[in-house]
Design an enzyme around this catalytic site. Structure first.
Site, short mmCIF file in Angstrom:
data_model
loop_
_atom_site.label_atom_id
_atom_site.label_comp_id
_atom_site.label_asym_id
_atom_site.label_seq_id
_atom_site.Cartn_x
_atom_site.Cartn_y
_atom_site.Cartn_z
N TYR A 33 0.83 -1.20 0.00
CA TYR A 33 0.00 0.00 0.00
C TYR A 33 0.86 1.25 0.00
CZ TYR A 33 0.89 0.88 5.00
OH TYR A 33 1.48 1.16 6.20
N ARG A 52 8.45 4.17 -4.54
CA ARG A 52 8.49 3.20 -3.43
C ARG A 52 7.49 2.07 -3.69
NH1 ARG A 52 7.42 5.35 2.55
NH2 ARG A 52 5.30 5.52 1.73
N ARG A 100 -7.32 -20.56 -2.23
CA ARG A 100 -6.37 -20.38 -1.13
C ARG A 100 -5.28 -21.45 -1.14
NH1 ARG A 100 -4.91 -21.37 3.97
NH2 ARG A 100 -4.31 -19.59 5.25
N HIS A 102 -0.81 -21.21 -0.17
CA HIS A 102 0.22 -20.24 0.20
C HIS A 102 1.09 -19.81 -0.99
CE1 HIS A 102 -1.03 -21.45 4.16
NE2 HIS A 102 -0.19 -20.62 4.73
N LYS A 149 6.56 -2.02 1.98
CA LYS A 149 5.36 -1.42 2.59
C LYS A 149 4.18 -2.37 2.41
CE LYS A 149 3.23 3.12 3.12
NZ LYS A 149 3.27 3.11 4.58
N GLU A 182 11.82 2.49 14.50
CA GLU A 182 10.91 3.51 13.97
C GLU A 182 9.61 3.43 14.75
OE1 GLU A 182 9.73 2.74 9.89
OE2 GLU A 182 9.58 0.59 10.26
N LEU A 207 11.03 1.41 7.35
CA LEU A 207 10.47 1.83 6.08
C LEU A 207 11.18 3.11 5.63
CD1 LEU A 207 8.13 1.26 4.02
CD2 LEU A 207 6.93 3.11 5.17
N1 PMP Z 1 7.36 3.71 9.09
C1 PMP Z 1 6.20 3.03 9.11
C2 PMP Z 1 6.16 1.69 9.76
C3 PMP Z 1 5.05 3.59 8.51
O1 PMP Z 1 3.89 2.90 8.49
C4 PMP Z 1 5.12 4.88 7.93
C5 PMP Z 1 3.90 5.52 7.33
N2 PMP Z 1 3.45 4.87 6.20
C6 PMP Z 1 6.35 5.54 7.93
C7 PMP Z 1 7.45 4.93 8.52
C8 PMP Z 1 6.50 6.91 7.30
O2 PMP Z 1 6.48 6.80 5.91
P1 PMP Z 1 5.96 8.03 5.00
O3 PMP Z 1 6.73 9.24 5.44
O4 PMP Z 1 6.27 7.62 3.64
O5 PMP Z 1 4.50 8.16 5.28
#
Ligand code: PMP
Length: 285
Positions: A33, A52, A100, A102, A149, A182, A207
Site C-alpha cells: 500500500y 516506493r 487459497r 500459500h 510497505k 521507527e 520503512l
Molecule cells: N514507518 C512506518 C512503519 C510507517 O507505516 C510509515 C507511514 N506509512 C512511515 C514509517 C512513514 O512513511 P511516510 O513518510 O512515507 O509516510
C-alpha cells in the site's frame, strides 16, 4: 455526501464496494500500500510514493496493475470524487484472487487494486502538533523486511493499541540491540542538545519514509546537521527534541517518551520549523 472508492476497475459507493473473499490481501495480507497526503486538493510527493510502490511490488513479485500514469489518474479521480482538499489518499495492491494456497497462483491473476480517499481535520492536526504527542517504547517484534510497505500490519496494530493503552499516541519500536527502529506508522527522530537531527539509517529494519526523505532536504536547506545513526530510548529521553514523520502527520513533535518529558515538555523549535517549512520542498500534482 457518500464516499467513493475505486475497486478493480470501477468507482463505487463505499457501501457497495467489496472484494472477493479469496483476494490474497484478505487471506494472507499478500499486498502492498501507499498513503499520500492531500493538500489543497493536490497529491503530495506522488513521484516518490510511486517509486516506493514499484519497489515494494517488485520485492514481492507482484505485477504493476496498470501503467503509472493511469494509476495516478485513478488516485486523482478518487480525490476529486470525494472532494477532499485536505486529507489522505490510500492505495492498496494485492496479488489478486486465487484459490487459497500459500504459494503464488500457478497462472498469473490480475492484481487487486483499491483506492480510497478521506478528509482529515486540519485544525485538529495543527492542534495536536502544537501540543505535541507522547510515544511509548516497546520491543520490535516485526518481520525482517519492513522496508517493504506490505499490508501485513498486525504487529503495528498491536503496538499502536499498546501505546494508546499507555496514554501515548505512537509506539516506538526498539530492536534487540536496544536501538529505536521507527514508529508503528512513522519514522523516529531526535534533535541533540547541540542541534543535530538524528534518525536511523535505511535498511531492511525500517520503512524508507517519503516524509523522512523530504525532511532531509529541509534540514540541508536550513543548514541543520543530519546524523543517520541508530539511537537508544535513553539518548532520546535526554535529547533536546524528538519528533516523528509520516505522510499523514508530516513532522509531529514528541513531548514525552514513556514517562520522560523531552526538552521542556513542549514541541521544540527545530521540529516546529521543519513542520512549517516542509511543503516548500514537496512536489504537488
Ligand atoms: N514507518 C512506518 C512503519 C510507517 O507505516 C510509515 C507511514 N506509512 C512511515 C514509517 C512513514 O512513511 P511516510 O513518510 O512515507 O509516510
Amino acid at each position: 455526501m457518500s464516499r467513493i472508492a475505486y475497486v478493480n476497475g470501477s468507482y463505487r459507493d463505499m457501501r457497495d464496494a467489496c472484494v472477493n473473499i479469496e483476494d490474497r490481501g484478505y487471506q494472507f495480507a499478500d499486498g502492498v500500500y501507499e498513503v499520500c497526503e492531500i493538500r489543497d486538493g493536490r497529491l503530495v510527493d506522488m513521484p516518490r510514493h510511486m517509486a516506493r510502490l514499484q519497489r515494494s511490488l517488485s520485492e514481492l513479485r507482484i505485477a504493476m496493475p496498470m501503467p503509472l500514469p493511469s494509476l495516478s489518474v485513478v488516485m486523482h479521480e478518487v480525490v476529486r470524487r470525494n472532494r477532499v482538499t485536505y486529507g489522505i489518499v490510500y492505495l492498496q495492491i494485492t496479488r489478486g484472487v486465487a484459490r487459497r494456497d500459500h504459494g503464488f497462483p500457478a497462472r498469473p491473476v490480475p492484481p487487486g487494486v483499491v483506492v480510497t480517499a478521506r478528509s482529515l481535520n486540519f485544525a485538529k492536526n495543527q492542534a495536536t502538533a502544537a501540543a505535541g504527542i507522547r510515544v511509548a517504547t516497546m520491543p520490535d517484534n516485526r518481520w525482517a523486511r519492513v522496508d517493504i510497505k506490505s499490508v501485513a500490519l498486525l504487529p503495528n496494530v498491536l503496538a499502536k493499541q499498546a501505546a494508546r493503552d499507555r496514554g501515548a499516541y505512537e509506539a516506538w519500536y526498539v530492536d534487540g540491540d536496544g536501538f529505536v527502529t521507527e514508529g508503528a506508522s512513522s519514522n523516529a527522530w531526535i534533535v541533540t542538545r547541540d542541534g543535530r537531527a538524528v534518525t536511523r539509517p535505511l535498511s531492511h529494519r525500517i520503512l524508507a519514509g517519503i516524509t523522512r526523505d523530504v525532511v532531509m532536504q529541509v534540514l540541508a536547506e536550513l543548514q541543520i546537521r543530519l546524523e543517520e545513526r541508530p539511537f537508544t530510548p535513553a539518548e532520546a529521553k535526554e535529547a533536546a527534541e524528538a519528533f516523528v514523520t509520516s505522510a499523514s502527520q508530516i513532522v509531529m513533535p514528541v513531548v514525552a517518551i514513556d514517562d520522560a518529558a523531552i526538552g521542556n515538555g513542549e514541541p521544540g523549535a527545530v521540529s516546529r520549523r521543519l513542520r512549517e517549512q516542509f511543503h516548500r520542498f514537496s512536489v504537488f500534482s
